[in-house]
Design a protein around this motif. Sequence first.
Motif, PDB file in Angstrom:
ATOM      1  N   THR A 187      47.285  58.616  20.015  1.00  0.00           N
ATOM      2  CA  THR A 187      46.942  58.289  18.626  1.00  0.00           C
ATOM      3  C   THR A 187      45.585  57.584  18.568  1.00  0.00           C
ATOM      4  OG1 THR A 187      48.306  56.298  18.833  1.00  0.00           O
ATOM      5  CG2 THR A 187      49.298  58.162  17.689  1.00  0.00           C
ATOM      6  N   SER A 190      40.715  61.073  18.412  1.00  0.00           N
ATOM      7  CA  SER A 190      40.908  62.532  18.384  1.00  0.00           C
ATOM      8  C   SER A 190      42.204  62.881  17.672  1.00  0.00           C
ATOM      9  CB  SER A 190      40.936  63.104  19.807  1.00  0.00           C
ATOM     10  OG  SER A 190      39.747  62.805  20.489  1.00  0.00           O
ATOM     11  N   ARG A 210      51.720  55.536  22.014  1.00  0.00           N
ATOM     12  CA  ARG A 210      51.869  54.419  22.946  1.00  0.00           C
ATOM     13  C   ARG A 210      51.327  53.134  22.330  1.00  0.00           C
ATOM     14  NH1 ARG A 210      49.714  54.962  29.055  1.00  0.00           N
ATOM     15  NH2 ARG A 210      47.652  54.675  28.104  1.00  0.00           N
ATOM     16  N   THR A 211      50.178  53.256  21.656  1.00  0.00           N
ATOM     17  CA  THR A 211      49.584  52.094  20.981  1.00  0.00           C
ATOM     18  C   THR A 211      49.164  52.536  19.584  1.00  0.00           C
ATOM     19  OG1 THR A 211      48.654  51.401  23.112  1.00  0.00           O
ATOM     20  CG2 THR A 211      47.842  50.282  21.146  1.00  0.00           C
ATOM     21  N   LYS A 330      39.952  48.266  20.492  1.00  0.00           N
ATOM     22  CA  LYS A 330      39.846  49.682  20.820  1.00  0.00           C
ATOM     23  C   LYS A 330      39.002  50.260  19.697  1.00  0.00           C
ATOM     24  CE  LYS A 330      44.507  50.237  22.721  1.00  0.00           C
ATOM     25  NZ  LYS A 330      44.608  51.242  23.784  1.00  0.00           N
TER      26      LYS A 330
HETATM   27  O1  N01 Z   1      40.933  59.044  23.248  1.00  0.00           O
HETATM   28  P1  N01 Z   1      41.554  57.561  23.221  1.00  0.00           P
HETATM   29  P2  N01 Z   1      40.334  59.889  22.041  1.00  0.00           P
HETATM   30  N1  N01 Z   1      51.231  58.189  27.590  1.00  0.00           N
HETATM   31  O2  N01 Z   1      41.445  57.068  24.605  1.00  0.00           O
HETATM   32  C1  N01 Z   1      47.154  57.771  24.561  1.00  0.00           C
HETATM   33  C2  N01 Z   1      35.343  59.176  20.718  1.00  0.00           C
HETATM   34  N2  N01 Z   1      35.806  60.068  19.679  1.00  0.00           N
HETATM   35  O3  N01 Z   1      39.990  61.234  22.575  1.00  0.00           O
HETATM   36  O4  N01 Z   1      45.967  53.488  23.424  1.00  0.00           O
HETATM   37  C3  N01 Z   1      51.143  58.051  26.262  1.00  0.00           C
HETATM   38  O5  N01 Z   1      40.967  56.771  22.133  1.00  0.00           O
HETATM   39  C4  N01 Z   1      46.437  56.468  24.361  1.00  0.00           C
HETATM   40  O6  N01 Z   1      47.330  55.386  24.301  1.00  0.00           O
HETATM   41  P3  N01 Z   1      46.799  53.879  24.627  1.00  0.00           P
HETATM   42  C5  N01 Z   1      35.584  57.745  20.282  1.00  0.00           C
HETATM   43  O7  N01 Z   1      34.617  56.933  20.865  1.00  0.00           O
HETATM   44  C6  N01 Z   1      35.137  60.036  18.523  1.00  0.00           C
HETATM   45  O8  N01 Z   1      41.194  59.844  20.877  1.00  0.00           O
HETATM   46  O9  N01 Z   1      45.961  53.987  25.879  1.00  0.00           O
HETATM   47  N3  N01 Z   1      49.998  57.963  25.596  1.00  0.00           N
HETATM   48  C7  N01 Z   1      45.703  56.754  23.057  1.00  0.00           C
HETATM   49  O10 N01 Z   1      46.529  56.631  21.950  1.00  0.00           O
HETATM   50  C8  N01 Z   1      36.928  57.478  20.854  1.00  0.00           C
HETATM   51  O11 N01 Z   1      37.234  56.112  21.028  1.00  0.00           O
HETATM   52  C9  N01 Z   1      35.554  60.821  17.503  1.00  0.00           C
HETATM   53  O12 N01 Z   1      48.019  53.090  24.806  1.00  0.00           O
HETATM   54  C10 N01 Z   1      48.869  58.024  26.306  1.00  0.00           C
HETATM   55  C11 N01 Z   1      45.321  58.224  23.246  1.00  0.00           C
HETATM   56  O13 N01 Z   1      46.219  58.772  24.202  1.00  0.00           O
HETATM   57  C12 N01 Z   1      36.851  58.217  22.161  1.00  0.00           C
HETATM   58  O14 N01 Z   1      36.115  59.396  21.870  1.00  0.00           O
HETATM   59  C13 N01 Z   1      36.653  61.646  17.625  1.00  0.00           C
HETATM   60  C14 N01 Z   1      48.866  58.189  27.700  1.00  0.00           C
HETATM   61  C15 N01 Z   1      43.926  58.383  23.754  1.00  0.00           C
HETATM   62  O15 N01 Z   1      43.051  57.828  22.832  1.00  0.00           O
HETATM   63  C16 N01 Z   1      38.182  58.607  22.741  1.00  0.00           C
HETATM   64  O16 N01 Z   1      39.020  59.116  21.707  1.00  0.00           O
HETATM   65  C17 N01 Z   1      37.306  61.668  18.826  1.00  0.00           C
HETATM   66  C18 N01 Z   1      50.120  58.261  28.347  1.00  0.00           C
HETATM   67  N4  N01 Z   1      50.215  58.385  29.677  1.00  0.00           N
HETATM   68  C19 N01 Z   1      36.880  60.874  19.845  1.00  0.00           C
HETATM   69  N5  N01 Z   1      47.591  58.228  28.125  1.00  0.00           N
HETATM   70  C20 N01 Z   1      34.823  60.771  16.255  1.00  0.00           C
HETATM   71  O17 N01 Z   1      35.366  60.518  15.237  1.00  0.00           O
HETATM   72  C21 N01 Z   1      46.829  58.084  27.037  1.00  0.00           C
HETATM   73  N6  N01 Z   1      47.592  57.965  25.935  1.00  0.00           N
HETATM   74  C22 N01 Z   1      33.383  60.999  16.346  1.00  0.00           C
END
Ligand code: N01
Length: 535
Positions: A187, A190, A210-211, A330
């Motif tokens: 969550t 992305s 998870r968070t 975060k």
């Molecule tokens: O990745 P994230 P993202 N079991 O790491 C969960 C940029 N971005 O791709 O928070 C269960 O933020 C994890 O949980 P937790 C932007 O800089 C920008 O979404 O670690 N859950 C979290 O909820 C952003 O910050 C845009 O506890 C698990 C999620 O997966 C960065 O990229 C758009 C897990 C990962 O969230 C990353 O974003 C997209 C497990 N084993 C991205 N492992 C714009 O808007 C991980 N998670 C421009």
Amino acid sequence: MTEPKPARPLDVLIVGAGFAGLYMLHRARQGGLAARVVESAPSVGGTWYHNRYPGARVDIQSMEYSFSFSPALQQAWHWSERYAAQPELLRYANHVADRFGLRDGIQLNTRVSGAAFDEDIERWIVRADTGETWSVRFLVMATGPLSAPNTPAFDGLDSFAGPVYHTANWPHEPVDFTGKRVGIVGTGSSAVQAIPLIAQQARELTVFQRTAAYAVPAHNGPLDPAFEARIKADYAGFRARNLRMSGGFGSELPPNPVSALAVGPTEREAAFEERWRIGGFGFLGTFHDILLDERANALAAEFVRGKIRSTVRDPETARLLSPKQTIGCKRLCVDTGYYETYNRPNVRLVDVGEHPIDAITPTGLETHGRAYAFDALVLATGFDAMTGTLMRLDLRGRGGLPIQQKWRAGPLNYLGLAIAGFPNLFNVAGPGSTSAFTNVIVSIEHHVNWIADCIAYLDAHGRSTIEATEPAESAWVAHVNAVAQRTVFLTCNSWYLGANIPGKPRMFMPLLGFPPYADKCADVANKGYEGFALA
Ligand code: N01
């Protein structure tokens, strides 16, 4: 087996054809250098080539998230929305490649697999998976801070019978979830963008959280022509004002210099409401101390939790969606209908914070003794941020020192640009720089200009190598950490800290505050590259 092709001399090899690689090639050519970009994907665009999940769009306003180096480009290009979506950003990257005649310097479909510094000839020998090698004076890693997708090692992941998608590696053919039951893990930003759109299409969507994430509304929509005209009438002034902002953006809505603790509840609520109405990252600037003082932070966090409670009809879902950590610790998510999506009858939220995902099964997922069934699985599980891409390479500095050994306790660096023991290697938007806290295009332009100027300086002064010294590196890492200590950024498990990857050393990687950072980089250069050894 085909024989590797012979090494060809080049001045600069640039890894990656995202925004950083494109601009680096342009600047290198302007400086008369023989340069080449090597890119693993079949297209330019970097992040915006790979991250094409439903809803992918930029969270910095398009008028800001664009190159400033060419007045003609920024006048000619028209963004259709306040926050451009991925296809438009990819078109922009392609336009830049064409407009500046860069394509003949970019080799696609070629993955750099390793590079080693040859001390005898003072050149990097770079290898690609095609068997090609290059011998270059300078190696520029334009690989992006968020380019190594993180796929958690879930038990049974390979056994899942349906398709598994990662948001950071989304297929290029259309994905149709119509009539399907979909499970999504994660969550973060992305997922927050993808969930509302997948929910509209899928028969059923189960979100495994998870968070809980804080999300503020984007209020995206067509770009206001009056705003566009006003900015274009003085684009240089707009860029200059943004360069004075901590994140290199947001000068139209600067942080309020008042403390959240200095005003009464009515005034505070009104201030939060006003920034919520405007939308975007400016919410964190409602008061100047939201990211500095946990008490101020708690007030902003509670305001958002109130918004969640008033938006999400099911109280238990609202409770689960309400984050407990400090807001902004975060990266804040910027959303379109994220919390509202949980009012749909086809969407449910499963908390995996207290009880992790035990296993992926052929039909779905198991957690806390319960099985959840779905036809397709989406992993929105983020990135091995800032270091993952370099750590996956066979990158060796002086004496054959592998980067994995150099960075075993965390990414030692100087200015986020250079690494002691790795001469003539530059990292664009790397750990130790402000990139992750900025409009990354501002950081990219700043780094590329610094690197290009540095190479020109070396040539003008008859120097062949530049290398960060270990004392400068240690002092820099201590400085980055000391700045973080004065903020709320060390209070949660973020990718800024490496805490999202099991076993990754915890070290706070990004630096807060673009203007003092840019001043420091300029100062280092003006002092003949203080903290570097030149030979
Ligand atoms: O990745 P994230 P993202 N079991 O790491 C969960 C940029 N971005 O791709 O928070 C269960 O933020 C994890 O949980 P937790 C932007 O800089 C920008 O979404 O670690 N859950 C979290 O909820 C952003 O910050 C845009 O506890 C698990 C999620 O997966 C960065 O990229 C758009 C897990 C990962 O969230 C990353 O974003 C997209 C497990 N084993 C991205 N492992 C714009 O808007 C991980 N998670 C421009």
